[in-house]
Design a protein around this motif. Structure first.
Motif, short mmCIF file in Angstrom:
data_model
loop_
_atom_site.label_atom_id
_atom_site.label_comp_id
_atom_site.label_asym_id
_atom_site.label_seq_id
_atom_site.Cartn_x
_atom_site.Cartn_y
_atom_site.Cartn_z
N UNK A 1 -11.91 21.62 60.87
CA UNK A 1 -10.56 22.28 60.73
C UNK A 1 -10.03 22.15 59.30
N UNK A 2 -10.46 20.86 58.71
CA UNK A 2 -9.73 21.08 57.34
C UNK A 2 -10.57 21.88 56.63
N UNK A 3 -11.97 22.10 56.70
CA UNK A 3 -12.64 23.03 55.86
C UNK A 3 -12.49 24.51 56.31
N UNK A 4 -11.98 24.76 57.58
CA UNK A 4 -11.98 26.08 58.00
C UNK A 4 -10.37 26.17 58.64
N UNK A 5 -9.59 26.35 58.04
CA UNK A 5 -8.04 26.49 58.45
C UNK A 5 -7.83 27.33 59.62
N UNK A 6 -8.48 28.23 59.61
CA UNK A 6 -8.23 29.55 60.79
C UNK A 6 -9.02 29.18 61.99
N UNK A 7 -9.11 27.69 62.32
CA UNK A 7 -10.03 27.17 63.22
C UNK A 7 -9.14 26.38 64.18
#
Length: 363
Positions: free
Chosen positions: A224-230
Motif C-alpha cells: 500500500x505504501x508503494x501503490x497508494x491506489x490500493x
C-alpha cells in the motif's frame, strides 16, 4: 491438569464384541468431534461428508461431541446442529462415553483420537485428518500428544495429498485422501462494481497462528505504501483492535452467503498458511479472483503454478509478488481463468464417493 490431560488420553470402553450385521447395522458410522460452532470450517467439512456418505450406503451417521462442551442436553446440541448445518438425519450424543457399537468409528480433531483407539466395539477405527495439528502448538506437551495420535494405528482419511503423504511417510499410517471441492451453486463470479481502487483480499486470522497474519500485515503495508491506489479487505476475524496505517476495510467474520460477492469485488486475494490449506483458495478461485499463495508442498498441491501466484513465506517475497501481480492485469486474468476452470471440475459428491469406495474395500 490431571483432569484435562487424562480426559484427552481417553479410556478403554466396550466389551470386545465381534462386529457383524447381526449386532451392528451395516455401514454404521460414529464420528467423534470437539465442540462445534456454525462457523468452524473443520466441522462444516465433517458434516458435509457425513451427509454425503449417508446417501452412499452408510445410512446410520452419529455424531459424538466430546468434553468439554457447552450443551445442557443432547436435544439442545441436536437442535443447534440442525440449525447450523441443516437436518440431515445425523444423530447427536454428548460425551465420549456415549459411543455405541458401530462398524466405523471416526476420530476428527486429535483430542478425539485416543478415545477412538481405545474403543473395542467397532470394526474399523478411522481418523479424518484435515491438518497437521501438532503444528498448532509450541513444541511441548500438546505437540507431542497431537503427534502421537498418528501412531495409534488408525486409518487416515486426509484433506489433500500432502497430508496423506506426510502421515504415511513419517508415521507409517495407512492413508487415503480426498481433494478439495466447493459448492458451485454458491461460489461463482458476481458482477464487478466499478472502482478506481485496487482491492486486495486478505484472509486475516490473528487468532490462528498458522495463517501468518503478522507476515501478511507487514507485507501489505509495503504494497500500500508503494501503490497508494490500493486498499486491503480483511476478513476472517475482527482486526479492529489493530492500528493499521493504510487504507483498509475490516470486514470481520462474513456470513457465508455474502462471501462470493466479496471475493468477486477483489482484484487479488492473499492466502497464507504454514500448514495445510483451507478451503478458501478454491472457493475464491470459483469466484474468479486471482490468488497469491505461499509456496511449499503443503500449499502447491491444490493449484498448479500457472493458476496462482506463489510467494515465499517472507515479507519481501509476499509484497513483491503482490505488486508484480497487480501491475500485470493480463497475467492475473489468465491465471484466474485457469483456476476458475479447475474449480468448476471439483465436486464434493465425487470426493465422498471416493471415500465410500475405500470404506467398502476395508470393511
Amino acid at each position: 491438569m490431571f483432569h484435562h490431560y487424562e480426559a484427552l488420553l481417553g479410556e478403554e470402553q466396550g466389551l470386545g464384541l465381534k462386529i457383524s450385521p447381526e449386532n451392528v447395522p451395516v455401514g454404521s458410522m460414529t464420528w467423534l468431534v470437539p465442540d462445534f460452532n456454525a462457523s468452524s470450517g473443520g466441522h462444516i467439512n465433517i458434516l458435509r461428508f457425513m451427509a454425503l456418505l449417508k446417501d452412499l450406503g452408510f445410512p446410520e451417521q452419529r455424531l459424538v461431541v466430546v468434553e468439554p462442551h457447552r450443551w445442557g442436553s443432547a436435544a439442545e446440541a441436536q437442535a443447534a446442529l440442525n440449525a447450523a448445518f441443516g437436518d440431515n438425519g445425523i444423530m447427536v450424543s454428548l460425551g465420549a462415553r456415549s459411543i455405541e457399537p458401530c462398524q466405523y468409528l471416526v476420530a476428527t480433531g486429535w483430542q478425539t483420537a485416543y478415545w477412538v483407539a481405545k474403543y473395542r466395539d467397532t470394526a474399523k477405527r478411522l481418523y479424518f485428518v484435515q491438518d497437521f495439528e501438532p503444528a498448532f502448538y509450541a513444541h511441548g506437551t500438546e505437540y507431542i500428544l497431537a503427534e502421537n495420535t498418528y501412531r495409534l494405528g488408525l486409518i487416515g482419511i486426509t484433506a489433500g495429498k500432502w497430508l496423506a503423504d506426510k502421515l504415511r511417510h513419517e508415521y507409517g499410517m495407512h492413508t487415503i485422501y480426498f481433494n478439495f471441492a466447493c459448492d458451485l451453486d454458491l461460489y461463482r463470479p458476481h458482477e464487478r462494481r466499478p472502482s478506481k481502487t485496487k482491492h486486495i483480499f486478505f484472509y486475516a486470522r490473528p487468532v490462528t497462528p498458522r495463517r501468518c497474519f503478522e507476515l501478511g500485515l507487514l507485507a501489505l503495508k509495503r504494497v500500500c505504501d508503494q501503490m497508494p491506489d490500493t486498499a486491503v479487505i480483511f476478513a476472517g476475524w475482527d482486526v479492529g483492535g489493530y492500528e493499521i496505517p493504510f487504507h483498509h476495510l475490516n470486514a470481520g467474520t462474513v456470513a457465508v452467503p455474502n462471501l462470493p460477492d466479496l471475493y468477486s469485488q477483489c482484484d487479488i486475494g492473499l492466502i497464507l498458511s504454514s500448514t495445510n490449506l483451507s478451503l478458501l483458495p478454491l472457493e475464491m478461485a470459483a469466484c474468479g479472483c486471482p490468488l497469491v499463495i505461499n509456496r511449499g508442498p503443503n500449499a502447491t498441491w491444490l493449484l498448479p503454478e500457472e493458476e496462482a501466484f506463489y510467494c515465499e513465506l517472507d515479507v519481501d517475497s509476499i509484497a513483491e509478488t503482490l505488486v508484480a501481480a497487480l501491475k500485470n492485469p493480463e497475467e492475473m486474468a489468465g491465471r484466474a481463468a485457469l483456476a476458475l476452470e479447475r474449480s468448476k471440475s471439483s465436486n464434493w459428491k465425487a470426493e465422498a464417493e471416493k471415500v465410500s469406495v475405500f470404506l467398502e474395500e476395508i470393511a
